[in-house]
Design an enzyme around this catalytic site. Structure first.
Site, mmCIF file in Angstrom:
data_model
loop_
_atom_site.group_PDB
_atom_site.id
_atom_site.type_symbol
_atom_site.label_atom_id
_atom_site.label_comp_id
_atom_site.label_asym_id
_atom_site.label_seq_id
_atom_site.Cartn_x
_atom_site.Cartn_y
_atom_site.Cartn_z
ATOM 1 N N GLN A 292 0.826 -1.220 0.000
ATOM 2 C CA GLN A 292 0.000 0.000 0.000
ATOM 3 C C GLN A 292 0.855 1.263 0.000
ATOM 4 O OE1 GLN A 292 -3.177 0.022 -0.430
ATOM 5 N NE2 GLN A 292 -3.757 -2.085 0.013
ATOM 6 N N LYS B 196 -1.704 -2.971 -7.631
ATOM 7 C CA LYS B 196 -2.079 -1.759 -6.884
ATOM 8 C C LYS B 196 -1.312 -0.548 -7.402
ATOM 9 C CE LYS B 196 -2.901 -4.523 -2.733
ATOM 10 N NZ LYS B 196 -4.331 -4.791 -2.640
#
Ligand code: PLP
Length: 406
Positions: free
Chosen positions: A203, A226
Site C-alpha cells: 500500500q 495496486k
C-alpha cells in the site's frame, strides 16, 4: 499539478468513463486494486500482438524481443524503487514474495523458542506465512501493539526488539487504517538488535515515492496490480547477501544453470528464484505502469492524494454517527469507517446501487478487526484519479442509504 491536469489524467483510465447500475462509476476501492491507464492496456495488447514468445528460451527474434521486454520491465521497476535490478525478484504479487522469504529464508534459520514479531495491523499475507513457519519450526508469532489512533506502539516495540526475536514483519502502510509506519526508524532499531525486517510495501509503493535502498530493511515486497499494473505481478527486493545465501523455493525451468540426475546447479539471483514461465505480458504492463506513474511524478501523486484524503476525511467526519477507524498523523488515502446502526456490508451493497464502489469486510486483516472489536468496516480508498466530486457523491450516497434504511 493543477486541477485541469488531473482532469486530463483521469481520462487516461477508460474504465472510469463507464456506468454502473445506470450511474457514473465512482471507484473508491483502489487499495483493493488500482484501475489501469490506457498506456498499460496498450502495452499488454501490443506485447501479445507483436512480441509474444517465451523468455530466455528461444534464440529467435520474438524470443529476444520478449526477453528484452521482460528484463526491461525489471529495470524500470527497480529504478522506480531505487534498487539494483539483480536484487529484484519478480513474483506474482506480495503474497508470493512474502512466502518466498518465509520458506527460503526463515524456515532454515528459525528454531523452537525464536520469536517472529508481527504488527497487529498486518494483512493476512504478512501474518499467515509466519504462522505456517512457526508451526514447522516451533518459533512463536508475537503481536506488536498499536495505539488507539492506529500507529505502531514504538515504546512497546522497543522492548520487544531483542532476543529471542529474530524477525519483524511490518507493513509500510496499513490497508485498513491508512497509517504510514516510520519503517526507516523501525528498521534501524531492528538492525541494531540483529533482527531481520520484512516490509510489506503493497500500500506504499502506489501512493508515495519509495526508496527501498534508504529504508534499511532486509526484505521489501510489493504487488503490481495496486500500482496500476496487471494482476499477477509483483516483486521482492532483498539484500544481496540474503539472495546469495537463500536456497531456491520453487524448482523448474529458467532457474537452473545445469541439471544432471546427480546434481543441479542454479542460475544467479534473481533468476534462481523465478522458476517457470513468468507473467511476461503482465510485467510488460507493470513496466508501462511505473513509467506512467513516474511521468506524473510520485511526489505530485502523493500531494494530490493527500489533498483528496484531507477533503474526504473532513467531509466524512461531518457525517452524524460516522466514526473513522485509523486517525494516525501520517496517513495514506485509505479511510475505514463505521456508521451507527448501519452494517458495513449493507452500506457497501446499497452504495453499489448508486454506482459507488467501496469495500466492506475485514480487509484480509481478521486479527486487526478482532483487536478493534468490530466485525467489519467500510473502506473508501482514493487514488490520484479520483475527484472531490466523487467524495461528494459518496457523502450524498451515504445520506441516501441512511434515509432508505430509516
Ligand atoms: N499486503 C497488503 C497490505 C495488501 O493490501 C495486500 C492486498 O490487498 C496484500 C498484502 C496482498 O497482495 P497480493 O494479493 O497482490 O499478493
Amino acid at each position: 499539478m493543477n486541477r485541469a491536469d488531473w482532469d486530463a489524467v483521469r481520462k487516461d483510465f477508460p474504465i472510469l468513463q463507464r456506468q454502473v447500475h445506470g450511474k457514473p462509476l465512482v471507484y473508491l476501492d483502489s487499495a483493493n486494486t488500482a484501475q489501469k491507464p490506457e498506456a498499460v492496456i496498450q502495452a499488454v495488447d501490443e506485447f501479445y500482438r507483436q512480441h509474444n514468445a517465451n523468455v530466455s528460451r528461444a534464440v529467435h527474434q520474438l524470443g529476444s524481443e520478449a526477453t528484452e521486454a521482460y528484463e526491461g520491465a525489471r529495470k524500470r521497476l527497480a529504478a522506480f524503487v531505487n534498487v539494483h535490478p539483480n536484487d529484484l525478484v519478480l513474483t506474482s504479487g506480495t503474497t508470493q514474495a512474502i512466502n518466498l522469504v518465509a520458506y527460503s529464508f526463515a524456515l532454515p534459520r528459525l528454531q523452537a523458542g525464536d520469536v517472529i514479531l508481527v504488527t497487529r495491523m498486518e494483512h493476512h499475507a504478512n501474518l499467515v506465512p509466519w504462522q505456517l513457519i512457526a508451526e514447522r519450526t516451533g518459533a512463536q508469532v508475537v503481536p506488536v501493539d498499536i495505539t488507539a489512533s492506529g500507529e505502531i506502539d514504538l515504546s512497546s516495540l522497543r522492548v520487544q526488539l531483542k532476543a529471542p526475536a529474530k524477525l519483524l514483519a511490518i507493513t509500510h502502510v496499513s490497508n485498513v487504517l491508512g497509517t504510514v509506519n516510520p519503517v526507516a526508524e523501525i528498521c534501524a532499531l531492528a538492525r541494531k538488535a540483529g533482527i531481520t525486517t520484512i516490509v510489506d510495501g503493497s500500500q506504499a509503493v502506489p501512493h508515495m515515492p519509495v526508496d527501498i535502498a534508504a529504508l534499511g530493511c532486509d526484505f521489501y515486497a510489493f504487488t503490481g496490480h495496486k500500482v496500476c499494473g496487471p494482476t499477477g505481478t509483483g516483486a521482492l527486493w532483498a539484500k544481496r547477501e540474503h539472495w546469495q545465501s537463500m536456497p531456491p523455493f520453487f524448482g523448474g525451468g529458467e532457474m537452473i544453470r545445469e541439471v544432471r540426475f546427480e546434481k543441479t546447479t542454479f542460475n544467479d539471483p534473481p533468476h534462481k528464484f523465478e522458476a517457470g514461465t513468468p507473467n511476461i505480458a503482465g510485467f510488460v504492463g507493470l513496466g508501462a505502469a511505473v513509467q506512467y506513474l513516474s511521468t506524473l511524478g510520485m511526489y505530485a501523486i502523493a500531494e494530490r492524494e493527500q489533498q483528496l484524503l484531507a477533503y474526504a476525511s473532513q467531509r466524512l467526519e461531518s457525517v452524524d454517527g460516522l466514526r473513522i477507524i485509523g486517525t494516525a498523523n501520517n496517513k495514506a488515502a485509505v479511510i475505514s469507517f463505521l456508521i451507527d446502526g448501519v452494517h458495513a456490508h449493507d452500506l457497501a451493497t446499497l452504495l453499489d446501487l448508486e454506482g459507488i464502489a467501496v469495500r466492506s469486510g475485514h480487509h484480509c486483516a481478521h486479527p486487526l478487526m478482532q483487536y478493534l472489536g468490530v466485525p467489519a468496516t467500510c473502506r473508501a480508498s482514493l487514488a490520484f484519479y479520483n475527484t472531490t466530486d466523487e467524495v461528494d457523491a459518496l457523502i450524498e450516497g451515504i445520506a441516501r442509504v441512511r434515509r432508505m434504511l430509516g
